[in-house]
Design an enzyme around this catalytic site. Structure first.
Site, PDB file in Angstrom:
ATOM      1  N   SER A  53      21.097  25.415  23.873  1.00  0.00           N
ATOM      2  CA  SER A  53      21.817  26.318  25.067  1.00  0.00           C
ATOM      3  C   SER A  53      20.208  27.216  25.628  1.00  0.00           C
ATOM      4  O   SER A  53      20.188  26.108  26.351  1.00  0.00           O
ATOM      5  CB  SER A  53      22.152  27.700  24.138  1.00  0.00           C
ATOM      6  OG  SER A  53      22.634  28.499  24.882  1.00  0.00           O
ATOM      7  N   GLU A 102      14.313  18.477  35.849  1.00  0.00           N
ATOM      8  CA  GLU A 102      14.905  18.238  37.276  1.00  0.00           C
ATOM      9  C   GLU A 102      14.130  18.837  38.716  1.00  0.00           C
ATOM     10  O   GLU A 102      13.886  18.753  39.391  1.00  0.00           O
ATOM     11  CB  GLU A 102      15.940  18.847  37.108  1.00  0.00           C
ATOM     12  CG  GLU A 102      16.617  17.703  36.022  1.00  0.00           C
ATOM     13  CD  GLU A 102      18.597  18.032  36.080  1.00  0.00           C
ATOM     14  OE1 GLU A 102      19.419  17.149  35.414  1.00  0.00           O
ATOM     15  OE2 GLU A 102      18.755  18.858  37.071  1.00  0.00           O
ATOM     16  N   LYS A 149      25.013  22.578  24.612  1.00  0.00           N
ATOM     17  CA  LYS A 149      25.141  23.865  24.840  1.00  0.00           C
ATOM     18  C   LYS A 149      25.618  24.410  25.800  1.00  0.00           C
ATOM     19  O   LYS A 149      24.535  24.807  26.668  1.00  0.00           O
ATOM     20  CB  LYS A 149      25.789  24.256  23.369  1.00  0.00           C
ATOM     21  CG  LYS A 149      25.957  25.659  23.453  1.00  0.00           C
ATOM     22  CD  LYS A 149      25.601  26.782  23.769  1.00  0.00           C
ATOM     23  CE  LYS A 149      26.321  27.958  24.165  1.00  0.00           C
ATOM     24  NZ  LYS A 149      26.616  29.140  25.201  1.00  0.00           N
TER      25      LYS A 149
END
Length: 501
Positions: free
Chosen positions: A333, A344, A358
């Site tokens: 999460s 990224e 998640k």
């Protein structure tokens, strides 16, 4: 973030929210804890993010206690529900518990979603939920969630009784004190597992890949939420572990990073392994330390495909040293939000194994009787728009821990000696072998070679040389193995290598 109609963006601490958990007036529901962070109702830390308000009234039950969803207009789609309710109330052969009927109906609706992250909590269960937001609580220190009608450990807290007992991410809790958890909600399981400091709880554990179950007795303790731990590795690399995202984690991390720079660190390893998540605002602050202003941290997508993008602010402390991130199957999460943002939007390499996966957003609504409804409201996506739900984030450099890192717990009260034949014997022999003691052929038979290796281990540890594994010998074996895993860790070594390229 606008997951639903947002009228108030004020950020509150978990403590403040816990103190103010009632609607202000009829017709004004206070919806709290947007948690992009955590998998399920947990034994650890629950999210206390932005507070939002909905302009819809909370329904009042006919008893006036509040929180009933059955007191709305009984026409239309709810007519059958009301008909069943009234039939049972008037014609069942015994008096019925009206609250139990209402709670059962709500539970049925939520369970029909087939979503492990949506859950209805009774007053007692919700009380446990609120207590988990505080700076410490009493229990075993592990996050759990319901998965395929089973209760699965997402991650134990560093230094907590669950970790000390050898519990790991992915372990399935089959029973608590002999009571089966099959089909039980995570919130009900929490009530069984948590308890006062000093009390004991017996868990039956099934570890994936192991045919036998194991019995684990754990003494509950106070679980403080200490979240940032620093150590120097390879001389000049600061490995900083974040165990969860609590209300002061970003502040603690900033201090740790500044101290590392002042002490001459040449690189940073951000260790998110076994981190089940925590507060979204803390995850954002931490990602901001590594990602340049204007770049995307994460996105939220609602049921209609509308997306809201959250970007780095460019304000505050910025990390100047090269960095790498460690992830594993217990990184969930909020950990995945940070890992995805750094991978990224900052080109920081991820090392380890695939994360938990998640990728949904939950909201939790309190009712006036103290019960609580937690439900999924949206997806969250990585900066590049990837939905990692049930997939996880793949590391750039894949490195597994050695086999001995997954050895199962052995009960110190058991006595293993020559002539014993069991899976625990094989476990002990693998521990001895990993620690440099030769038990001979590794199998399920406790023979003279095993006894000889045990005596050698006992001699080194200053324990009476009996050749029998029980009590202190068992505990020392597991402690030494844990130290070896922490010291000779191929994932950390890979991160150091990446930083020194």
């Amino acid at each position: 973030m606008k997951v639903v109609s947002q009228l108030d963006k004020e950020q509150e601490s978990g403590q403040n929210q816990q103190m103010d958990d009632r609607p202000k007036k009829k017709g004004y529901i206070k919806v709290k804890w947007i948690y992009m962070v955590l998998g399920a109702l947990t034994l650890v830390l629950l999210t206390a993010g932005a507070t939002i308000y909905l302009l819809n009234g909370t329904a009042q039950s006919k008893s006036g206690s509040g929180g009933s969803l059955l007191s709305s207009n009984p026409d239309g789609d709810f007519s059958k529900l009301y008909e069943v309710y009234n039939t049972l109330e008037n014609y069942y052969f015994e008096d019925v518990d009206e609250e139990a009927l209402v709670n059962g109906a709500i539970n049925g609706m939520v369970e029909s979603l087939d979503d492990p992250y949506s859950d209805f909590m009774s007053t007692e269960e919700a009380s446990s939920f609120h207590q988990s937001i505080s700076s410490s609580f009493e229990g075993i220190g592990a996050e759990i969630q319901q998965e395929n009608d089973q209760i699965v450990i997402v991650s134990p807290i560093k230094g907590a009784p669950a970790e000390e007992a050898g519990l790991k991410a992915g372990d399935i809790i089959l029973e608590v004190d002999g009571e089966s958890l099959q089909g039980m909600s995570s919130s009900n399981a929490v009530l069984l597992i948590r308890g006062e400091k000093g009390t004991k709880v017996n868990l039956t554990i099934q570890r994936p890949g192991q045919s036998d179950t194991m019995k684990v007795e754990i003494t509950r303790d106070t679980i403080p939420i200490e979240t940032v731990y620093t150590e120097m590795v390879a001389g000049d690399i600061a490995k900083i572990q974040i165990t969860s995202f609590s209300e002061n984690t970003a502040e603690e991390l900033e201090k740790a990073l500044k101290d590392a720079e002042e002490n001459g660190a040449k690189g940073i390893i951000l260790d998110l392994r076994q981190n089940p998540g925590g507060l979204l605002d803390q995850a954002q602050e931490i990602a901001n330390m590594f990602v340049d202003g204007g770049k995307i941290l994460y996105q939220v997508e609602d049921r209609n495909g509308n997306k809201e993008v959250t970007k780095a602010t460019g304000n505050g402390y910025k990390v100047s040293l090269p960095a790498a991130v460690l992830i594993d199957e217990g990184s969930a999460s909020a950990s995945e939000i940070v890992a995805g943002a750094l991978k990224e939007s900052a080109d920081i390499p991820l090392i380890g194994v695939k994360s938990y996966g998640k990728g949904t957003v939950q909201s939790a609504q309190d009712f006036t009787d103290g019960s609580n409804l937690k439900f999924t409201t949206a997806k969250w996506l990585t900066p590049d728009g990837n939905w990692i739900h049930k997939k996880g984030i793949k590391p750039d450099v894949s490195v597994k821990l050695p086999e001995y890192a997954n050895l199962t717990y052995v009960d110190p009260e058991d006595e293993l000696k020559e002539g014993t034949s069991s899976s625990e014997v094989e476990n002990i022999e693998k521990m001895l072998e990993a620690l440099g003691f030769d038990p001979g052929k590794v199998d399920t038979n406790y023979d003279e070679n095993t006894a000889s290796a045990v005596k050698q281990f006992q001699n080194v540890q200053g324990i009476k040389e009996t050749g029998i594994v029980t009590g202190e010998t068992t505990t020392k074996l597991m402690d030494q193995l844990r130290e070896k895993i922490n010291k000779d860790n191929p994932q950390v070594e890979a991160a150091v290598k990446e930083l020194k390229k």
